[in-house]
Scaffold this active site. Structure first.
Site, PDB file in Angstrom:
ATOM      1  N   GLY A  86      -4.161   4.774  16.652  1.00  0.00           N
ATOM      2  CA  GLY A  86      -4.206   3.644  17.580  1.00  0.00           C
ATOM      3  C   GLY A  86      -5.271   2.659  17.145  1.00  0.00           C
TER       4      GLY A  86
ATOM      5  CB  ALA B  86      -1.474   0.698  18.441  1.00  0.00           C
ATOM      6  N   GLY B  87       0.585  -0.724  16.481  1.00  0.00           N
ATOM      7  CA  GLY B  87       1.317  -1.946  16.158  1.00  0.00           C
ATOM      8  C   GLY B  87       0.573  -3.169  16.668  1.00  0.00           C
TER       9      GLY B  87
ATOM     10  CB  SER C 256      -5.228   8.247  17.315  1.00  0.00           C
ATOM     11  OG  SER C 256      -5.956   7.178  16.758  1.00  0.00           O
TER      12      SER C 256
ATOM     13  CE  LYS D 120     -11.390  -1.189  10.890  1.00  0.00           C
ATOM     14  NZ  LYS D 120      -9.966  -0.809  10.944  1.00  0.00           N
TER      15      LYS D 120
ATOM     16  CG  LEU E 233     -13.555   8.889   7.864  1.00  0.00           C
ATOM     17  CD1 LEU E 233     -14.282   9.095   6.529  1.00  0.00           C
ATOM     18  CD2 LEU E 233     -14.417   9.411   8.989  1.00  0.00           C
TER      19      LEU E 233
ATOM     20  CG  HIS F  56       2.722   3.258  11.348  1.00  0.00           C
ATOM     21  ND1 HIS F  56       3.195   2.235  12.134  1.00  0.00           N
ATOM     22  CD2 HIS F  56       1.828   2.691  10.503  1.00  0.00           C
ATOM     23  CE1 HIS F  56       2.621   1.104  11.784  1.00  0.00           C
ATOM     24  NE2 HIS F  56       1.776   1.344  10.806  1.00  0.00           N
TER      25      HIS F  56
ATOM     26  CG  ASP G 190      -2.101   0.938   1.005  1.00  0.00           C
ATOM     27  OD1 ASP G 190      -2.190   1.535  -0.092  1.00  0.00           O
ATOM     28  OD2 ASP G 190      -2.913   1.085   1.920  1.00  0.00           O
TER      29      ASP G 190
ATOM     30  CG  HIS H 247      -4.761   4.274   8.475  1.00  0.00           C
ATOM     31  ND1 HIS H 247      -4.775   3.030   9.062  1.00  0.00           N
ATOM     32  CD2 HIS H 247      -3.613   4.339   7.773  1.00  0.00           C
ATOM     33  CE1 HIS H 247      -3.670   2.377   8.724  1.00  0.00           C
ATOM     34  NE2 HIS H 247      -2.956   3.142   7.941  1.00  0.00           N
TER      35      HIS H 247
END
Lengths: 483, 145
Positions: free
Chosen positions: A381, A408-409, A387, A482, A209, A406, A99, A241
């Site tokens: 986040g 939370a992971g 976030s 989502k 969003l 960038h 992406d 995002h």
């Protein structure tokens, strides 16, 4: 401390850990990981393997880096940063990701939580209608190939010219929303076919969003926040995002194949096929860079069109034009990208894969009004936990090729998360926390449950204490869309 | 024909990994294709109004399977479809190379009707491995989500 690696990891300073080149055959530079001890301990084995694999790539300078939100990806770890000499180094699609220019955008408003709450359901429905998400979604902007080529070269600027945004938006976008060097002739017909209907769409996976609230007790640097239009009086903001959608995905797929063959020709061997690369100066390297810039510009354009749709949605629900609602772009920043940047060593091709540029105060690449504060860094986040808005520092420019975390992971696989909760159940739980969720895919929603992610506060503490970004404000979700 | 697939818990956590198996090479192709189809949508909720025939040739079966799966990801976006089922026929040529004749059936995305899942970005070569194991074949694939 028990780590998920057999390699020796040495503490360099509080939040900086190093794996020496002697730990793996072929490493040309050390690998460095930024993390507080709790985060380092939770990192999966893939991070250590992958960041040390990156340290073996030709022309790498200083260190292969991994940010505290790092986790197992393919090729590079997510959270990986590496810089290569423009003359002797390589470029790798695996260091950018499928992406291309996946990134974050934050839009402020003058609205308060109290003003929005009674209309939140209607607002989320309107946003869900205007910003298509999920598998197979197509956008409202109809493009032919010639128009898509203009998007490839013009990025967000093309959108403004079409009326999808305000001229002043551009100064608040990384590279003003348009990377130079984009060449549509280096893009395949397949990439065009995949992307031509997708401008203004969100995608799925971890893309979202989100309508968020900033409260005063969660603003940690009032001066910087104020300079960015964040007053924090239960202020409503919107975070986006997403990236370059199928167009960028196909560019990555196409060139990974090209690079596999090119590596044989250039005598390059890599430790993971997804690290396929070519010398930056080679024909293949330059072709990929030109195509990747096209994809990056379509991603800037994608977020710009979505911004337009967000403004239209707010205007429709609150009965005022977006300008009257103070809906200015705070910033837009890429976290999957390769760019040529200048450092003391000279010009370097900096790869950031799940890592954000973080320019410090005084940097000439920042718009005038952000030059004193440093660059806003937007970190998403999980959809349940919130976030962060951070600021770039001189420390990042000195130590990490101006890069930071960038998001939370992840710390749990998608498959495992889905075993633990159903999407409908999560949607209900979030509703009880007063977060309105609209999702195209319930299984996709379950994959994004908060427990699948690291504690973002620990991740943020890692980069804040390490001095590579400073925390400015925390943003709490009240509505989420989502794919 | 006997083929299976299962999604893996502990690999590439931000993405989606699966392992497919089959008695023959053709079976393992079918198993991997089913896994990809299931990753995108519940095939039981998807019709068959759309179909596409795909012909592919490659030097080796691993590359052929990779290309075929990548083709499905491409058509998902290019035609805006999700899939119900596929048919795969493999053949080895005299020069040792492999050819595939495939057909895939699906329909346009219909949010209200279908159970949609992940929007797959690409098929990766990370940990990609097609191998003979015991009496059959297995493949491990990581999809970028």
């Amino acid at each position: 401390m028990k780590l998920n690696t057999h390699m020796q990891v040495t503490r360099i300073s509080g939040e900086v850990w190093e794996i020496a080149p002697s730990e793996k055959a072929g490493m040309l530079v050390p690998a460095r990981i930024y993390a507080v001890p709790e985060i380092l301990e939770s990192m999966d084995a893939g991070v250590f393997e992958q960041v040390t694999n990156v340290a073996c790539l030709p022309g790498i300078r200083r260190y292969a880096l991994c940010m505290p939100d790092g986790h197992w990806g393919y090729g590079f770890p997510i959270g990986g940063v590496a810089a290569f000499d423009v003359r002797s180094g390589v470029i790798s699609p695996g260091g950018v990701g499928y992406d291309v220019n996946c990134g974050m955008r934050l839009i402020r408003t003058d609205l308060t939580h109290e003003e929005v709450r009674p209309h939140l359901g209607q607002l989320m429905t309107e946003l869900f209608r205007r910003v298509p998400a999920g598998v197979g979604a197509s956008g409202f902007v109809k493009l032919d190939r010639a128009a898509l080529e203009q998007v490839m070269t013009g990025g967000a600027r093309w959108c403004i010219e079409q009326g999808f945004g305000w001229h002043r938006d551009l100064e608040c976008l990384e590279e003003q929303g348009c990377l130079v060097g984009a060449d549509p002739s280096k893009v395949s017909d397949r990439a065009v076919s995949r992307g031509i209907n997708q401008l203004g769409t969100l995608g799925s996976g971890n893309h979202y969003l989100e309508v968020q609230v900033v409260s005063q007790d969660r603003v940690f640097d009032r001066d910087r926040a104020a300079a960015w239009g964040i007053h924090g009086r239960d202020q409503v903001v919107v975070m986006v995002h997403c990236g370059s959608r199928g167009f960028g995905h196909q560019v990555a797929s196409d060139y990974l194949k090209v690079f596999e063959k090119a590596m044989r020709r250039y005598g390059i061997s890599v430790k993971d096929q997804q690290l396929a690369c070519a010398p930056f100066q080679s024909a293949e390297g330059q072709d990929y860079f030109a195509a990747m810039n096209c994809a990056a510009n379509t991603a800037f354009a994608n977020r710009q069109v979505i911004t337009h749709q967000i403004r239209e949605s707010f205007a429709a629900v609150f009965g005022k034009p977006a300008e009257a609602l103070g809906m200015e772009v705070v910033y837009d920043v890429a976290h999957n990208i390769a760019k040529v940047e200048r450092y003391p060593e000279g010009e370097l091709v900096v790869h950031r894969k799940g890592a954000t540029r973080a320019l410090g105060p005084g940097c000439a690449d920042l718009p005038l009004r952000y030059r004193a504060t440093g660059q806003p860094v937007i970190c998403g986040g999980s959809m349940e936990t919130g976030s962060y808005l951070l600021a770039g520092t001189e420390g990042a420019m000195r130590d990490t090729f101006a890069s930071t975390m960038h998001g939370a992971g992840r710390m749990m696989s998608r498959t495992q998360a889905k075993r633990m909760i159903r999407g409908e159940q999560l949607q209900q739980q979030m509703q009880q926390q007063s977060i309105v969720v609209k999702a195209v895919s319930m299984s996709g929603l379950a994959e994004e449950a908060g427990f699948a992610y690291k504690n973002i506060s620990d991740v943020v503490a890692s980069v804040d204490r390490a001095g590579i970004t400073k925390v400015v404000a925390e943003l709490r979700p009240i509505g989420n869309i989502k794919g | 024909m006997a083929h299976t697939f299962r999604f893996l818990d502990d690999i590439a956590m931000a993405d989606l990994a699966f392992e497919a198996g089959g008695e023959s090479l053709q079976d393992v192709f079918q198993g991997a294709t089913d896994a990809l189809i299931h990753a995108m949508a519940d095939p039981q909720t998807v019709g068959t109004a759309w179909q596409q025939v795909i012909e592919r040739e490659e030097e080796d079966p691993a590359s052929l399977l990779f290309d075929w799966l990548s083709d499905l990801v491409y058509w998902k976006d290019a035609a805006g479809v999700v899939f119900h089922r596929s048919e795969v026929r493999l053949a080895q040529r005299k020069d040792g190379s492999w050819s595939l004749h495939g057909a895939v059936y699906g329909e346009q995305v219909k949010v209200a009707k279908q159970e949609l899942r992940a929007d797959i970005k690409g098929v990766t070569k990370h940990l990609y491995r097609l191998a003979r194991e015991g009496d059959g074949w297995t493949v491990r694939v990581v999809l970028d989500v």
